[in-house]
Every structure is written in structure tokens, then in C-alpha cells.
Design a protein around this motif. Structure first.
Motif: not given
Length: 339
Positions: A16-31, A122-128
Motif C-alpha cells: 500500500x505504499x509507493x514510497x518509504x512508509x513513515x515507519x521506514x522514514x523514521x528508522x532510515x532517515x530520523x523522522x 533479530x536486531x539488524x541494520x536499518x535497510x531498504x
């Protein structure tokens, strides 16, 4: 190559997303409101002479271990730019090596990391996944070794370093010259709360086997300093189903789980590692067999969820089918337990 059609989050694979989701934005880019595009405003290495020269100059000045080409990116507000200093993210384009399904390698690493994180906890590095302006895919990961207060980097020691292994001493295959029991022994020696860290390592080891990661070598496991100054297992990184690309070994390390692991009865019966093989290893490492057995059972029971993630991934259809077949076979082997 055309720009990709995106209908799932390129990080979490949530539909349901055409770009990074808000959850992903926070994890990858800080907000959650940081609108970073999954399409980079530049092309891949080799696209033209000037751009390739820039990539090569940037690569000379960064120090990131591993054979696969890696480049450093710095986040500047909503943009990611190539940099040789102050990098916040690592970019891995499709490598130039001659491998089967080589263009699937970024999506392979991405979905393997998401399987470890989402399915097995498992705790992993944030990735995309991220894409160049011509649609070529790449793998993006956020660096986890920098302290959030900007005061420097956490100390990070991989197990090749902890064992004193170097190419000068042992040749090019130095990072494969050990067993997983050797890693477990060093965890007991160096890690704070060693029983907890050992169990984390064991779960990661079983998942590496499930996804057929034949490159889980000594440099792909690390102990990392915490804010309290002690050491725990670092977030997992460099997880891949290597069997998608090469006819790889069942385990990466030359001495396997432990010296003589092929004499274990179910390995002898099945001709490869089974769930019992890992429980026997766990007992040698100092983990209670009943606890290890529960971890193996949890991995087996959750494998269908891993298959669902593969289906939603950015792999080609051929690669998806191959990965699913590998998961099905390995999960059956893990389900083979001595009665």
C-alpha cells in the motif's frame, strides 16, 4: 531499465505504499516526516565517464570492509548525496561480478535482512531498496556504528579481528578459517550478559542456515560497544541467500559448527545439517538443549512468514521461486529432529 513500479514500502515491504512508509522514514532517515525519495537523483557507476570518476574518487577515501562495491552517502535534509566524509548511509549497487541473477543481489540482501528482522526478531541494520535515476536497483543501509550524540563511533570488533586472523597470516581465506563454536567461545569471553548474547548469536546462526547464507564468515559477526561501555552482538548485517547466485557451501566457516560436526547422527542420516545438528552445537556452546530446541522450532514454524516476504520483495520472479524453494528445503531439514 525503466523506473520500478513501487506498490510496497521499499524498506518494510508493507503493501500500500509507493514510497518509504513513515515507519521506514523514521528508522532510515530520523523522522517519520522526512520525505526521502526511493529514486536517487543520479545514475549508477559506469553510466558515464564523469560519474564513474566521481564514484571511484569517493570509494578511495572511505573504509568499509568487504569485497562488494560500497559507497558512502550523506543525508542532507531530504536528499542523499555521495560523500567521502561524514557518511550516514552505505550504498551497494549491483556488482560487476559474474554471478547468476546478479541484478537480484540488492533485493536479495534487502529481503534477507527483512526476514531476519520482521519474522525472526533479530536486531539488524536499518535497510531498504533504493533505485538510481535509470531504474537500476541498489541496496541502502543506515550506518549503526555512529553515536547519536555525534561524539564519535562505537567500538566494533569482528570475530576475525578478535581471533587475530589476517590475510598476511592465513591467506585470502582467513575469515573462513574457524568454526561457529570458536565464535561462541569468544562471546563467552568478551560479551556482557554472555548467555543472552549467545542465544542471539544462535538464533542468527540458525536463520543464516535457513536462508542459505554461505558467506556468514568471521567478519560478518561483530561485537559492538554499548553506551554503558560493555559489548553485545552488533546488529546483523550482510545477510544474503548466497545460493541464489552461486553453488555455495552449506555453512561458510571451514570447520562448520564444530570440529567433527558431520559425525552427528542426523547429519549422517540426512547428509546435511538438521535441527538436531544445531541443538547439539548449542549444548557445546553452553546453551541449554531445551532452549535451543525451542529456537529451532520457532524458526521452522515461522518460515511461511518468510516466504510471504519473499513474495512481496523486489526480487525477479525467477529469483523469488528459487529463494522459496531454498527456504522450503532448509526448513524441512531444520524440522528433522532426533526423537
Amino acid at each position: 531499465m525503466p523506473l520500478p513500479e513501487i506498490n510496497v514500502c521499499p524498506s518494510t515491504l508493507r503493501p500500500g505504499f509507493t514510497t518509504y512508509s513513515p515507519v521506514a522514514q523514521a528508522a532510515l532517515f530520523g523522522s517519520r516526516s522526512r520525505k526521502v525519495s526511493p529514486i536517487l537523483p543520479f545514475g549508477p557507476p559506469g553510466k558515464n565517464e564523469a560519474l564513474t570518476r566521481e564514484y571511484n574518487e569517493m570509494r578511495k577515501r572511505i573504509s568499509i570492509s568487504g569485497v562488494q562495491e560500497k559507497y558512502s552517502l550523506r543525508q542532507e535534509k531530504n536528499n542523499l548525496v555521495l560523500t567521502d566524509t561524514g557518511g550516514t548511509h552505505i550504498l551497494k549497487p549491483v556488482p560487476g561480478q559474474r554471478l547468476a541473477r546478479v541484478s537480484d543481489l540488492p533485493a536479495n540482501e534487502h529481503v534477507s535482512m527483512q526476514i531476519a528482522r520482521q519474522v525472526f526478531g533479530i536486531r539488524t541494520a536499518d535497510c531498504a531498496m533504493i533505485f538510481f535515476d535509470d531504474g537500476t536497483p541498489a541496496y541502502l543501509t543506515r550506518r549503526f556504528d555512529y553515536k547519536s550524540d555525534g561524539s564519535g563511533k562505537y567500538q566494533l570488533e569482528d570475530f576475525a579481528t578478535l581471533m587475530g586472523k589476517t590475510p598476511q597470516r592465513e591467506g585470502d581465506n582467513f575469515k573462513y578459517n574457524a568454526s561457529y563454536l570458536d565464535i561462541a567461545r569468544l562471546i563467552r569471553q568478551y560479551a556482557a550478559a554472555a548467555p543472552v548474547v549467545l542465544l542471539d548469536f544462535f538464533r542468527l546462526l540458525v536463520v543464516n542456515y535457513l536462508i542459505a547464507n554461505g558467506d556468514a564468515h568471521l567478519k560478518n559477526f561483530s561485537l559492538m560497544e554499548t553506551t554503558q561501555g560493555d559489548f553485545v552482538l552488533s546488529p546483523a548485517y550482510d545477510l544474503l541467500c548466497t545460493a541464489l547466485h552461486i553453488d555455495d557451501s552449506r555453512l561458510a566457516l571451514k570447520d562448520g559448527l564444530y570440529d567433527g560436526d558431520y559425525n552427528e547422527s542426523t547429519y549422517y542420516d540426512a547428509g546435511m545439517y538438521t535441527g538436531t545438528s544445531f541443538v547439539v552445537f548449542a549444548e557445546k556452546a553452553g546453551i541449554a538443549p531445551a532452549l535451543a530446541g525451542r529456537v529451532v522450532d520457532e524458526v521452522v514454524q515461522a518460515t511461511p512468514k518468510a516466504i510471504e516476504l519473499v513474495k512481496r520483495s523486489f526480487l525477479s520472479e525467477e529469483a523469488k521461486n528459487k529463494y522459496i524453494a531454498i527456504l522450503d528445503w532448509r526448513h524441512r531439514m531444520l524440522g528433522y529432529r532426533r526423537s
